[in-house]
Enzyme design. Structure first.
Site, short mmCIF file in Angstrom:
data_model
loop_
_atom_site.label_atom_id
_atom_site.label_comp_id
_atom_site.label_asym_id
_atom_site.label_seq_id
_atom_site.Cartn_x
_atom_site.Cartn_y
_atom_site.Cartn_z
N SER A 108 89.31 24.63 73.10
CA SER A 108 89.14 25.44 71.88
C SER A 108 90.44 26.20 71.56
O SER A 108 90.84 26.30 70.40
CB SER A 108 88.01 26.46 72.05
OG SER A 108 86.75 25.87 71.84
N ASP A 120 77.67 26.12 71.86
CA ASP A 120 77.05 26.27 73.18
C ASP A 120 75.69 25.57 73.03
O ASP A 120 75.56 24.69 72.18
CB ASP A 120 76.89 27.77 73.55
CG ASP A 120 76.55 28.00 75.02
OD1 ASP A 120 77.46 27.99 75.86
OD2 ASP A 120 75.35 28.16 75.35
N GLN A 145 82.44 35.06 80.10
CA GLN A 145 83.49 34.48 79.25
C GLN A 145 84.82 35.23 79.38
O GLN A 145 85.89 34.63 79.29
CB GLN A 145 83.02 34.48 77.79
CG GLN A 145 83.73 33.48 76.90
CD GLN A 145 83.18 32.07 77.03
OE1 GLN A 145 81.98 31.87 77.07
NE2 GLN A 145 84.07 31.09 77.08
N LYS A 194 86.54 35.37 72.12
CA LYS A 194 86.37 33.91 72.04
C LYS A 194 85.19 33.52 72.90
O LYS A 194 85.10 33.95 74.05
CB LYS A 194 87.65 33.21 72.57
CG LYS A 194 87.57 31.70 72.51
CD LYS A 194 87.96 31.17 71.15
CE LYS A 194 87.54 29.74 70.92
NZ LYS A 194 86.15 29.58 70.36
N THR A 213 84.46 20.02 78.02
CA THR A 213 83.78 20.76 79.08
C THR A 213 83.36 19.82 80.20
O THR A 213 83.61 20.09 81.39
CB THR A 213 82.57 21.53 78.52
OG1 THR A 213 82.98 22.24 77.36
CG2 THR A 213 82.02 22.50 79.54
N LYS A 258 86.40 33.68 82.51
CA LYS A 258 86.70 32.26 82.27
C LYS A 258 87.93 32.13 81.39
O LYS A 258 88.86 31.38 81.68
CB LYS A 258 85.49 31.61 81.59
CG LYS A 258 85.64 30.13 81.32
CD LYS A 258 84.55 29.59 80.41
CE LYS A 258 83.15 29.95 80.86
NZ LYS A 258 82.10 29.21 80.11
N LYS A 270 80.44 36.32 73.00
CA LYS A 270 79.39 35.30 72.91
C LYS A 270 78.43 35.70 71.81
O LYS A 270 78.34 36.89 71.47
CB LYS A 270 78.62 35.24 74.24
CG LYS A 270 77.89 33.94 74.46
CD LYS A 270 78.82 32.86 75.00
CE LYS A 270 78.15 31.51 75.11
NZ LYS A 270 78.99 30.54 75.83
N ASN A 318 75.92 18.21 75.44
CA ASN A 318 77.37 18.03 75.37
C ASN A 318 78.01 17.97 76.76
O ASN A 318 78.78 17.05 77.07
CB ASN A 318 77.97 19.16 74.52
CG ASN A 318 79.47 19.11 74.49
OD1 ASN A 318 80.15 19.75 75.29
ND2 ASN A 318 80.02 18.30 73.59
P1 NDP Z 1 73.46 21.28 74.58
O1 NDP Z 1 72.60 22.01 73.61
O2 NDP Z 1 74.34 20.19 74.10
O3 NDP Z 1 72.56 20.68 75.73
C1 NDP Z 1 71.77 21.52 76.52
C2 NDP Z 1 70.98 20.66 77.46
O4 NDP Z 1 70.34 21.48 78.43
C3 NDP Z 1 69.87 19.88 76.78
O5 NDP Z 1 69.65 18.71 77.49
C4 NDP Z 1 68.69 20.84 76.90
O6 NDP Z 1 67.44 20.21 76.81
C5 NDP Z 1 68.92 21.40 78.27
N1 NDP Z 1 68.35 22.75 78.35
C6 NDP Z 1 68.69 23.83 77.61
N2 NDP Z 1 67.93 24.88 77.94
C7 NDP Z 1 67.10 24.44 78.89
C8 NDP Z 1 66.09 25.07 79.63
N3 NDP Z 1 65.79 26.37 79.44
N4 NDP Z 1 65.45 24.32 80.56
C9 NDP Z 1 65.77 23.01 80.75
N5 NDP Z 1 66.71 22.36 80.05
C10 NDP Z 1 67.37 23.08 79.16
O7 NDP Z 1 74.29 22.40 75.35
P2 NDP Z 1 75.65 22.25 76.16
O8 NDP Z 1 75.68 20.97 76.88
O9 NDP Z 1 76.74 22.63 75.27
O10 NDP Z 1 75.49 23.44 77.21
C11 NDP Z 1 74.93 23.27 78.52
C12 NDP Z 1 75.39 24.39 79.42
O11 NDP Z 1 76.81 24.37 79.52
C13 NDP Z 1 75.03 25.81 78.97
O12 NDP Z 1 74.83 26.61 80.09
C14 NDP Z 1 76.30 26.26 78.26
O13 NDP Z 1 76.40 27.67 78.24
C15 NDP Z 1 77.35 25.64 79.15
N6 NDP Z 1 78.68 25.45 78.59
C16 NDP Z 1 78.87 24.76 77.42
C17 NDP Z 1 80.14 24.58 76.93
C18 NDP Z 1 80.42 23.78 75.70
O14 NDP Z 1 81.59 23.59 75.39
N7 NDP Z 1 79.44 23.26 75.00
C19 NDP Z 1 81.31 25.16 77.61
C20 NDP Z 1 81.01 25.78 78.86
C21 NDP Z 1 79.74 25.92 79.30
P3 NDP Z 1 66.50 20.41 75.52
O15 NDP Z 1 67.10 19.54 74.46
O16 NDP Z 1 65.16 19.96 75.98
O17 NDP Z 1 66.52 21.85 75.15
O1 2IT Z 2 80.59 28.79 77.59
C1 2IT Z 2 81.61 28.37 77.00
O2 2IT Z 2 82.73 28.46 77.52
C2 2IT Z 2 81.44 27.75 75.70
N1 2IT Z 2 80.33 27.61 75.23
C3 2IT Z 2 82.67 27.31 74.92
C4 2IT Z 2 83.33 28.47 74.25
C5 2IT Z 2 84.44 28.14 73.28
O3 2IT Z 2 84.85 29.09 72.61
O4 2IT Z 2 84.88 27.00 73.18
#
Ligand code: NDP
Ligand code: 2IT
Length: 449
Positions: free
Chosen positions: A381, A170, A115, A94, A214, A118, A130, A245
């Site tokens: 999830s 992600d 993961q 997952k 998240t 976590k 992943k 997100n």
């Molecule tokens: P999104 O794609 O929704 O948003 C990512 C954000 O981070 C955007 O604002 C993006 O900007 C910015 N970003 C991405 N890469 C870079 C970079 N190299 N340098 C600067 N800014 C960057 O992703 P999420 O919000 O889902 O994910 C954000 C983080 O949270 C990640 O590390 C992810 O692994 C983690 N995460 C996400 C979960 C989920 O449920 N979605 C769960 C747990 C962890 P831009 O648009 O300019 O690329």
């Molecule tokens: O990093 C993470 O925990 C996620 N991107 C969410 C994973 C999931 O299966 O909901």
């Protein structure tokens, strides 16, 4: 005894690095976990005899494949697809899918490895995996993204399944992409297997609160941490990176609890809003219109845009890095500490460098590692999988209450394990140790596989 164990753990690390050269993010994630579990191994010689560590650092399966697709001009483009199935001792693999130009095997392995732990912390019977691609969706139209998702799934579907491997979103993967991926899976497999992907839309198998989970969960973790020092979220100011997100819903929950989030960012820069970030406007700009973060400042008089600056120089009580790995280094940590930060919560996966984490801990700043603090997403999830399996739809309030309970349990498990293994208040050691014991015990019981 501890020094023998230290040498043994160091040798496992060195061998893993030797076998996987050129994967610095994977090495970093390995180092952090292995370092924290030395006291656990010292108390459990049976883990060493059973080769638990040697098996744990090697993914069960790694799939890499070609993803050809056609852009709107008719040009054929080729990306690389990945799914790293790291560990299934506790349940089906997952973990999310990341679509970002920086994706490579080492990044997939770091995320898959994190993961495992976590997911173990959630206590919901999910293994770790992943996947994703070096595909860059920025500036592409819906039809191009659809063709890419269909091509990715045409190869990946044979490795997935509701009891085998269950991806979600992600970076770069949200409900739109999950929709295209799910449609293609359903077509190829000829099965309406709702639980094969999570993060689906409400109305076609998605769960209430998964979108928010998240970010909300990270703030619940913050709340629990502050309570250990008799403090609360109310009245605090917060510095957030990212505007996707995780960042958006962390800001929303901070505001609901009476705090004020002052910043948001993307890869072009950041905005500071002296009135607090307007979440509705942020969603409109980033989620609906898919614009750059500067558009937020263009539409709000209390905000200004800073191109390519360092968001962590903004003073605030709380910091929540919610963009990407290694986005907060030691200079940033020093600036936050100088400005009186009391708590740092990793919304992203591994956003703080090891030396930044060390600085926070030396300065008694409360520090929550991502694998504990951002587990609310994957936990919800797993609630989506449960609803899919039982053909139920839970309402928002009861789903959020479950999320809150799970995060409280994770906080308490990490807090208690830190005490048990001689590092009181160290949530890094606590989270890694509590999770490792759950995975190691399952592996031990299931034989040498
Ligand atoms: P999104 O794609 O929704 O948003 C990512 C954000 O981070 C955007 O604002 C993006 O900007 C910015 N970003 C991405 N890469 C870079 C970079 N190299 N340098 C600067 N800014 C960057 O992703 P999420 O919000 O889902 O994910 C954000 C983080 O949270 C990640 O590390 C992810 O692994 C983690 N995460 C996400 C979960 C989920 O449920 N979605 C769960 C747990 C962890 P831009 O648009 O300019 O690329
Ligand atoms: O990093 C993470 O925990 C996620 N991107 C969410 C994973 C999931 O299966 O909901």
């Amino acid at each position: 005894m501890q020094s023998d164990t230290k040498n043994y753990v160091a040798s496992v690390y060195e061998e893993a690095v030797r076998r996987s050269p050129g994967e610095p993010e994977f090495h970093q994630a390995l180092h952090e976990v292995l370092d924290s579990i030395v006291p656990v191994l010292a108390q459990h010689p049976e883990y060493e005899r059973a080769g638990i560590l040697e098996r744990l650092v090697e993914p069960e399966r790694q799939v890499m494949f070609r993803v050809p697709w056609q852009d709107d001009s008719g040009l054929v483009r080729v990306n690389r697809g990945y799914r790293v199935q790291f560990n299934s001792a506790l349940g089906p693999y997952k973990g999310g899918l990341r679509f970002h130009s920086s994706v490579n095997l080492g990044i997939m392995k770091f995320l898959g490895f994190e993961q495992i732990f976590k997911n173990a912390l959630t206590g919901q019977g999910i293994g770790g995996g992943k996947g994703g691609s070096d595909f860059d969706p920025h500036g592409l139209g819906d039809a191009e993204v659809m063709r890419f998702c269909q091509s990715w799934m045409t190869e990946a579907y044979r490795h997935l399944g509701d009891y085998t491997d269950v991806p979600a979103g992600d970076i770069g993967v949200g409900t739109r992409e999950i929709g295209y991926l799910f449609g293609q899976y359903r077509r190829i497999a000829n099965r309406h297997e709702a639980g094969v992907l999570t993060g689906k839309g409400i109305g076609w198998g998605g769960a209430q609160v998964r979108t928010e989970a998240t970010g909300y969960g990270a703030v619940y973790f913050l709340k629990s941490m502050l309570e250990t020092r008799g403090e609360s979220v109310e009245g605090k100011t917060a510095i957030i990176s990212g505007s996707g997100n995780v960042a958006t819903y962390a800001i929303e929950k901070l505001h609901q609890l009476g705090a004020r989030a002052l910043t948001a960012s993307d890869s072009t820069g950041y905005v500071i809003d002296s009135e607090g970030i307007d979440v509705a406007l942020l969603k409109q700009v980033k989620e609906v219109e898919r614009l750059r973060i500067s558009a937020y400042a263009d539409r709000r008089s209390s905000a200004r845009f800073v191109a390519q600056g360092r968001v962590w120089e903004t003073p605030g009580d709380i910091a929540i890095p919610a963009a990407t790995q290694n986005e907060l280094g030691s200079d940033d940590a020093a600036a936050l500490i100088r400005n009186g930060v009391v708590a740092v919560v990793e919304g992203a996966n591994m956003p703080c460098t090891p030396d930044a984490v060390e600085l926070f801990q030396e300065s008694s700043v409360l520090f929550a590692p991502g694998k504990a603090a951002n587990a609310g997403g994957v936990a919800t999830s797993a609630l989506e999988m449960a609803q899919n399996a039982s053909r139920e739809n839970w309402d928002f309030e009861s789903s959020e209450a479950r999320l809150r309970d799970i995060i409280c349990q994770i906080h308490d498990a990490a807090f208690d394990a830190a005490e048990r293994y001689g590092a009181p208040g160290d949530y890094v050691v606590g989270a890694n140790a509590a999770a490792f014991v759950r995975v190691a015990d399952a592996m031990l019981a299931q034989g040498i596989i």
